[in-house]
Design a protein around this motif. Structure first.
Motif, short mmCIF file in Angstrom:
data_model
loop_
_atom_site.label_atom_id
_atom_site.label_comp_id
_atom_site.label_asym_id
_atom_site.label_seq_id
_atom_site.Cartn_x
_atom_site.Cartn_y
_atom_site.Cartn_z
N GLN B 68 0.63 -1.60 -0.01
CA GLN B 68 -0.39 -0.15 -0.10
C GLN B 68 0.95 1.63 -0.15
O GLN B 68 0.44 2.38 -0.67
CB GLN B 68 -0.72 0.06 1.48
CG GLN B 68 -1.95 -1.13 0.73
CD GLN B 68 -2.67 -1.18 2.58
OE1 GLN B 68 -3.65 -2.51 1.90
NE2 GLN B 68 -2.60 -1.09 3.61
N LEU B 69 2.06 1.50 0.89
CA LEU B 69 3.23 1.92 0.79
C LEU B 69 3.39 2.35 -0.59
O LEU B 69 3.67 4.11 -1.11
CB LEU B 69 4.05 1.80 1.78
CG LEU B 69 4.59 2.79 1.96
CD1 LEU B 69 4.40 3.97 3.13
CD2 LEU B 69 5.94 2.79 2.87
N ALA B 70 4.25 1.71 -1.00
CA ALA B 70 4.30 1.95 -2.50
C ALA B 70 3.06 2.26 -3.65
O ALA B 70 3.33 3.01 -4.28
CB ALA B 70 4.85 0.28 -2.97
N ALA B 71 2.40 1.23 -3.00
CA ALA B 71 1.17 2.10 -4.33
C ALA B 71 0.79 3.79 -4.61
O ALA B 71 0.79 4.75 -5.10
CB ALA B 71 -0.23 1.12 -4.25
N GLN B 110 11.26 12.71 -4.28
CA GLN B 110 10.11 12.03 -4.98
C GLN B 110 10.30 10.51 -5.54
O GLN B 110 9.86 9.20 -5.10
CB GLN B 110 9.32 12.70 -5.77
CG GLN B 110 7.84 13.95 -4.94
CD GLN B 110 7.18 14.07 -5.28
OE1 GLN B 110 6.48 13.85 -6.58
NE2 GLN B 110 6.01 14.48 -4.87
N GLU B 111 11.03 10.58 -6.59
CA GLU B 111 11.65 9.14 -6.97
C GLU B 111 12.59 8.05 -5.97
O GLU B 111 12.05 6.86 -5.54
CB GLU B 111 12.66 9.58 -8.34
CG GLU B 111 13.22 8.88 -8.77
CD GLU B 111 11.49 8.03 -9.34
OE1 GLU B 111 10.87 8.83 -10.06
OE2 GLU B 111 11.49 6.67 -10.07
N LEU B 112 13.21 8.80 -5.00
CA LEU B 112 13.89 8.57 -4.26
C LEU B 112 13.12 7.59 -2.73
O LEU B 112 12.53 5.88 -2.93
CB LEU B 112 14.54 9.42 -3.22
CG LEU B 112 15.34 8.64 -2.05
CD1 LEU B 112 16.61 7.71 -2.32
CD2 LEU B 112 16.27 9.68 -1.03
N MET B 113 11.46 8.37 -2.63
CA MET B 113 10.83 8.13 -2.25
C MET B 113 9.97 6.72 -2.61
O MET B 113 9.83 5.33 -2.24
CB MET B 113 9.77 8.82 -1.45
CG MET B 113 8.69 8.43 -0.92
SD MET B 113 8.71 7.40 0.45
CE MET B 113 7.27 6.35 1.52
N LYS B 114 10.03 6.50 -3.81
CA LYS B 114 8.99 5.40 -4.60
C LYS B 114 10.09 4.25 -4.89
O LYS B 114 9.24 3.26 -4.92
CB LYS B 114 8.80 6.26 -6.04
CG LYS B 114 7.97 5.32 -6.84
CD LYS B 114 8.05 6.41 -8.49
CE LYS B 114 6.70 7.59 -8.74
NZ LYS B 114 6.85 8.09 -9.84
N THR B 115 11.49 4.62 -5.37
CA THR B 115 11.88 3.13 -5.35
C THR B 115 12.65 2.37 -4.28
O THR B 115 12.40 1.53 -3.96
CB THR B 115 13.51 3.81 -5.67
OG1 THR B 115 13.60 4.98 -6.61
CG2 THR B 115 13.95 2.98 -5.77
N SER B 117 10.07 2.55 -1.40
CA SER B 117 9.00 2.07 -0.63
C SER B 117 8.69 0.55 -1.36
O SER B 117 8.66 -0.68 -0.96
CB SER B 117 7.93 2.42 -0.64
OG SER B 117 7.42 3.02 -1.99
N ALA B 118 9.13 0.26 -2.99
CA ALA B 118 9.05 -0.42 -4.34
C ALA B 118 9.88 -1.93 -3.15
O ALA B 118 9.48 -3.01 -3.49
CB ALA B 118 9.22 -0.23 -4.91
N SER B 119 10.90 -0.96 -2.96
CA SER B 119 12.27 -2.27 -1.71
C SER B 119 11.74 -2.89 -1.06
O SER B 119 11.95 -4.21 -1.01
CB SER B 119 13.25 -1.47 -2.18
OG SER B 119 13.93 -1.09 -3.28
#
Lengths: 154, 154
Positions: B68-71, B110-115, B117-119
Motif C-alpha cells: 500500500q505504501l508503494a502504491a 520523490q523518486e527516492l521515496m518511490k524506489t 518503498s518499492a524495495s
C-alpha cells in the motif's frame, strides 16, 4: 549487528514519522480513515469535475485518477475501523455503531465501493459518457455507505 | 438522455463528495497531500512497530502495508503541489518554496521515496531483518525530503 539495525531503523523511523503533517494527536485509526476518505474525495473530485463539464475531459488524467481511486478502495482497511471509535466517543469520528453491529452489511458496502471504482477505472479513459456512467456508480456506492453508517457532521 | 446522465452524475457526486470527513474548507491540494502523508504515516507506522519489535512481525500484514505504501508513492501527485501553496501563505501547508524553485531536486526526492518503498514491498514478507532494512530505507527517503522541502511545525 542486530542491535545496530534496530537502532538505525528506529532513528530512520523517528525522522520519518514524528512530524508527518497533522501527525500529532487524535486517534490513529480515525485519522487514517479520514485521510483515506480525503484521497477518495480528491481523486473523485477531479473525475466529477470532468463528468460535470467543469473541467475538460482528459482521458489519461481520468484513467490515472480512477486507477488511484480503485487502488485505494482495494486497500486493507481493517485496521482503520477499530471497535469503539464511534462518533461522540472519539474526536473526528462520524462512524455509527452499526459498522460493528452490522458487520455483514458494512462489508457489503465496502465491496460495492471496490466494485464500482474498479468498473470506473476500466472505462474512465473511454470518453466522457463512459466516465459519467462510472462516476455515477461510484457516487452511489459512496452515498449508500454514508447513508447507512455515517453520522451527522460534527 | 445526455442531460439525464449529467444530472444523475451530479446528484451522485453531491452525495459522494459534499460531506466527506474533513472535506470542507481549506485548500484542496494541501488537504490532499496531507491526507496522502497521513496514509504514508499509517502504513509506515504499522511496519515500523514491527521493525522495532513493538508489535510481532507478521509477514502477510507487513507485505500488505508495504504494498500500500508503494502504491501510494507511485500515485500521480502533480495536482497536490500547486504553485503558491507555501507554508505561511496557505493554511495547513508546510511546503517550502524550494519545492518549486528546485523542481529537479524535488523530483529526485520523490523518486527516492518511490524506489525505497518499492524495495520495501519486495522484501517486507521475507522476515524481520529484511523488513528492518527496507523500513530504514523508506525512513531515510522520508527524512531526506522533509529536511530539504518541509518547513517547521505550524
Amino acid at each position: 549487528m542486530r542491535r545496530f539495525v534496530i537502532t538505525a531503523t528506529a532513528a530512520a523511523l523517528a525522522t520519518a514519522t514524528v512530524a508527518i503533517a497533522g501527525g500529532h494527536g487524535g486517534n490513529p485509526a480515525v485519522k487514517a480513515r479520514n485521510a483515506h476518505m480525503g484521497l477518495y474525495s480528491f481523486n473523485l473530485g477531479m473525475l466529477g469535475d470532468m463528468a460535470k463539464g467543469t473541467t475538460e475531459y482528459d482521458a489519461a488524467a481520468a484513467s490515472t485518477a480512477a486507477s488511484q481511486l480503485a487502488a485505494l478502495a482495494a486497500f486493507d482497511q481493517s485496521a482503520y475501523w477499530e471497535e469503539g471509535t464511534i462518533q461522540g466517543e472519539v474526536d473526528g469520528s462520524r462512524a455509527k455503531a452499526e459498522i460493528w453491529s452490522d458487520a455483514a452489511g458494512w462489508a457489503a458496502k465496502q465491496e460495492l465501493m471496490k466494485t464500482a471504482s474498479a468498473s470506473l477505472a476500466e472505462v474512465a479513459g473511454n470518453g466522457l459518457e463512459a466516465l459519467q456512467g462510472g462516476v455515477a456508480g461510484v457516487g452511489e456506492a459512496c452515498g449508500a455507505c454514508h447513508k447507512a453508517y455515517r453520522g451527522p457532521r460534527n
